[in-house]
Design a protein around this motif. Structure first.
Motif, short mmCIF file in Angstrom:
data_model
loop_
_atom_site.label_atom_id
_atom_site.label_comp_id
_atom_site.label_asym_id
_atom_site.label_seq_id
_atom_site.Cartn_x
_atom_site.Cartn_y
_atom_site.Cartn_z
N LEU A 1 4.20 -11.17 -5.15
CA LEU A 1 4.80 -11.64 -3.90
C LEU A 1 5.31 -10.47 -3.07
CD1 LEU A 1 6.77 -14.69 -5.29
CD2 LEU A 1 5.18 -14.81 -3.37
N GLN A 2 5.90 -9.51 -3.75
CA GLN A 2 6.47 -8.37 -3.02
C GLN A 2 5.38 -7.59 -2.29
OE1 GLN A 2 7.11 -9.27 -6.16
NE2 GLN A 2 9.28 -9.00 -6.69
N HIS A 3 4.25 -7.39 -2.93
CA HIS A 3 3.17 -6.66 -2.29
C HIS A 3 2.57 -7.47 -1.13
CE1 HIS A 3 0.11 -3.57 -1.96
NE2 HIS A 3 -0.80 -4.53 -1.87
N ALA A 4 2.41 -8.77 -1.34
CA ALA A 4 1.86 -9.61 -0.28
C ALA A 4 2.72 -9.55 0.98
CB ALA A 4 1.74 -11.05 -0.78
N ILE A 5 4.03 -9.63 0.82
CA ILE A 5 4.91 -9.59 1.98
C ILE A 5 4.92 -8.20 2.60
CG2 ILE A 5 7.26 -9.96 2.80
CD1 ILE A 5 5.64 -12.48 1.88
N ALA A 6 4.85 -7.17 1.78
CA ALA A 6 4.79 -5.80 2.30
C ALA A 6 3.54 -5.60 3.16
CB ALA A 6 4.82 -4.79 1.16
N ILE A 7 2.42 -6.19 2.76
CA ILE A 7 1.20 -6.12 3.57
C ILE A 7 1.45 -6.70 4.95
CG2 ILE A 7 -1.13 -7.04 3.84
CD1 ILE A 7 -1.37 -6.99 0.77
N MET B 1 4.28 -7.17 6.49
CA MET B 1 5.27 -6.37 7.22
C MET B 1 4.62 -5.16 7.89
SD MET B 1 8.49 -6.49 4.55
CE MET B 1 9.62 -5.55 5.60
N GLU B 2 3.75 -4.47 7.15
CA GLU B 2 3.20 -3.21 7.65
C GLU B 2 1.85 -3.37 8.36
OE1 GLU B 2 4.58 -0.26 7.65
OE2 GLU B 2 6.40 -0.94 6.62
N ARG B 3 1.06 -4.36 7.95
CA ARG B 3 -0.33 -4.42 8.42
C ARG B 3 -0.74 -5.73 9.06
NH1 ARG B 3 -3.59 -1.09 3.64
NH2 ARG B 3 -2.14 0.69 3.57
N GLY B 4 0.06 -6.78 8.91
CA GLY B 4 -0.30 -8.06 9.50
C GLY B 4 -1.12 -8.92 8.55
N VAL B 5 -2.18 -9.53 9.07
CA VAL B 5 -3.02 -10.44 8.29
C VAL B 5 -3.62 -9.70 7.10
CG1 VAL B 5 -5.09 -11.86 8.33
CG2 VAL B 5 -3.54 -11.86 10.30
N PRO B 6 -3.42 -10.19 5.87
CA PRO B 6 -3.93 -9.48 4.69
C PRO B 6 -5.45 -9.39 4.67
CG PRO B 6 -2.27 -11.10 4.06
CD PRO B 6 -2.62 -11.37 5.49
N GLN B 7 -5.95 -8.21 4.34
CA GLN B 7 -7.37 -7.97 4.14
C GLN B 7 -7.59 -7.60 2.67
OE1 GLN B 7 -9.38 -8.53 6.79
NE2 GLN B 7 -7.54 -8.96 8.02
N LEU B 8 -8.81 -7.72 2.20
CA LEU B 8 -9.09 -7.38 0.80
C LEU B 8 -8.73 -5.94 0.49
CD1 LEU B 8 -12.44 -9.30 0.31
CD2 LEU B 8 -10.26 -9.77 -0.84
N ALA B 9 -8.92 -5.04 1.44
CA ALA B 9 -8.59 -3.63 1.20
C ALA B 9 -7.11 -3.41 0.96
CB ALA B 9 -9.05 -2.79 2.39
N ASP B 10 -6.28 -4.36 1.41
CA ASP B 10 -4.83 -4.20 1.26
C ASP B 10 -4.34 -4.39 -0.17
OD1 ASP B 10 -4.51 -3.75 4.01
OD2 ASP B 10 -4.41 -5.90 4.42
N PHE B 11 -5.23 -4.80 -1.07
CA PHE B 11 -4.87 -4.96 -2.48
C PHE B 11 -5.49 -3.86 -3.35
CE2 PHE B 11 -4.65 -9.09 -0.44
CZ PHE B 11 -3.40 -9.54 -0.83
N GLU B 12 -6.14 -2.90 -2.71
CA GLU B 12 -6.77 -1.81 -3.43
C GLU B 12 -5.75 -0.71 -3.74
OE1 GLU B 12 -10.14 -1.64 -4.47
OE2 GLU B 12 -9.94 -3.79 -4.02
N PRO B 13 -6.08 0.22 -4.64
CA PRO B 13 -5.11 1.23 -5.10
C PRO B 13 -4.45 2.03 -3.98
CG PRO B 13 -6.98 1.21 -6.56
CD PRO B 13 -7.33 0.28 -5.44
N ALA C 1 -3.71 1.15 -0.94
CA ALA C 1 -2.69 0.34 -0.30
C ALA C 1 -1.50 0.10 -1.23
CB ALA C 1 -3.29 -0.99 0.15
N ILE C 2 -1.76 -0.06 -2.52
CA ILE C 2 -0.66 -0.26 -3.47
C ILE C 2 0.30 0.93 -3.41
CG2 ILE C 2 -0.08 -0.47 -5.92
CD1 ILE C 2 -2.80 -1.90 -6.29
#
Length: 413
Positions: A293-299, A301-313, A315-316
């Motif tokens: 949840l924390q990573h999803a909300i951080a995405i 906050m910083e980037r807007g609509v989540p993309q698949l790349a936002d869960f890659e190393p 972005a982590i």
């Protein structure tokens, strides 16, 4: 024999004989397309490379890939993902008629959801509902593809159920066992149907018997619910590449960001299971990021609509400081209506948004065009070129041959 004396499998098998309307079949094409997009998007994964080195048919290999990106369809009350089990099953057995495959798929969804909806919180605490109910769903879908009688379907369900299940332990280790659960459900259910059609019998009291599934894995199983409407219409599409438990919080965060109020410390309030599965402040890999949840909300906050790349190393690592701003808590208003509704609230010093359901749920549905655009994005992520992408969409939504779809899978895998 009165209905009271019929077993759960006998009542379910009889219920699945009802006719399927064209509008339901049309809806099923969208779910098939959604699954194909998930498979195409997973072509970049290590598990796809492993399956590519092994022998086997395209549908069997695809069964390993439908859940890799965590974007597969989901039924809330049953807490399971029907698509990645049912579609490779119906593509891997039976005639070349796509309409017949779609009808078998609809019935497989119905059985899988009906069974998953009976399982209680004790079961879900240890057992992966998609794996448990998936074998039954696959057995149903394969049985209808093979022209099984009602009695043979009961045996297929009994055979599949006698070896069903999958433990959640794989959540705690960076492994591929979740994909094995889905492939195992498909192959086991298909084998159960073939054996039942050949004459092998299975226990009709596999659920309620003294040493059946309920006695072994549930404290308080729910009664079998058999609505007249086909339950594929209750299934949600997932727009974001994260665990479904994170989606209502993502949606609320997006609304708060649109208001210019997603700044500073953020509090996510949601139901208990969302915390059990997705309270992960410091994800160490892609899978953990998708269950954070924390990573999803951080995405957001910083980037807007989540993309698949936002869960890659990359972005982590980049979002570590922002994740530290996010705290998560249980709110009983959401726990009390779960799993019928997946809700969440997101609040900051500047505002708050509360949502009862996530985008893609029946209450907040994705349009047909939204499902198509999602499939395009997934196929592009997997490296499918534009022309092949449009062919895949056309064949799935307008075609009439299973072989055209399996040919796509062979090209991709």
């Amino acid at each position: 024999m009165s209905a009271v004396n019929h077993s759960v499998t006998e009542r379910l098998a009889q219920h699945l004989q009802r006719p399927i309307e064209n509008i339901v079949r049309t809806r099923s094409r969208l779910h098939l397309l959604d699954w194909l997009g998930c498979v195409a998007g997973a072509r970049r994964s290590e598990i796809a490379r492993i399956q590519g080195r092994l022998s086997g048919d395209a549908a069997g290999k695809a069964a390993w890939l439908g859940n890799v990106l965590e974007m597969d369809d989901v039924h809330r009350a049953a807490i399971l993902h029907p698509g990645p089990v049912i579609w490779p099953t119906v593509l891997g057995v039976g005639t070349d008629s796509l309409d017949e495959a779609l009808d078998a798929g609809v019935r497989g969804y119905d059985a899988m959801i009906a069974i998953g909806s009976m399982l209680d919180g004790r079961h879900y605490a240890y057992w992966h509902n998609t794996a448990t109910a998936g074998g039954f769903g696959a057995a149903t879908a394969a049985a209808f593809r093979l022209g099984a009688s009602e009695t043979q379907l009961v045996s297929a369900l009994g055979l599949a159920g006698s070896v069903t299940g999958g433990f959640w332990q794989m959540r705690h280790e960076p492994v591929m066992a979740k994909q094995w659960h889905l492939a195992h459900a498909m192959t086991t259910g298909s084998a159960a149907a073939r054996q039942a059609v050949a004459g092998v019998t299975g226990p009709r009291l596999i659920f309620e018997g003294p040493q059946g599934l309920f006695a072994a894995t549930c404290d308080a199983p729910k009664p079998l619910d058999l609505p007249e409407e086909w339950r594929i219409g209750e299934v949600s599409f997932k727009p974001w590449g994260a665990c479904r438990h994170a989606h209502p919080a993502i949606d609320a965060a997006l609304e708060l960001k649109a208001k210019g109020a997603l700044e500073g410390p953020v509090t996510v309030s949601t139901y208990r299971d969302a915390l059990v599965f997705c309270d992960r402040a410091d994800p160490a890999n892609v899978i953990e990021a998708k269950f954070s949840l924390q990573h999803a909300i951080a995405i957001v906050m910083e980037r807007g609509v989540p993309q698949l790349a936002d869960f890659e190393p990359e972005a982590i690592a980049a979002l570590a400081e922002t994740r530290a701003l996010v705290s998560v808590i249980e709110d009983e208003q959401f726990t009390n209506v779960y799993p019928v509704h997946f809700g969440a609230g997101v609040s900051t010093d500047l505002g708050a948004v509360v949502l009862a359901d996530a985008l893609g749920d029946p209450e907040r549905p994705l349009s047909e065009q939204g499902v198509i655009e999602k499939a395009r994005a997934l196929m592009a992520w997997g490296g499918v070129d534009a022309a092949a992408m449009e062919d895949a969409i056309r064949i799935t939504l307008e075609g009439d041959r299973v072989s055209d779809i399996t040919a796509l899978l062979e090209d991709w895998l």
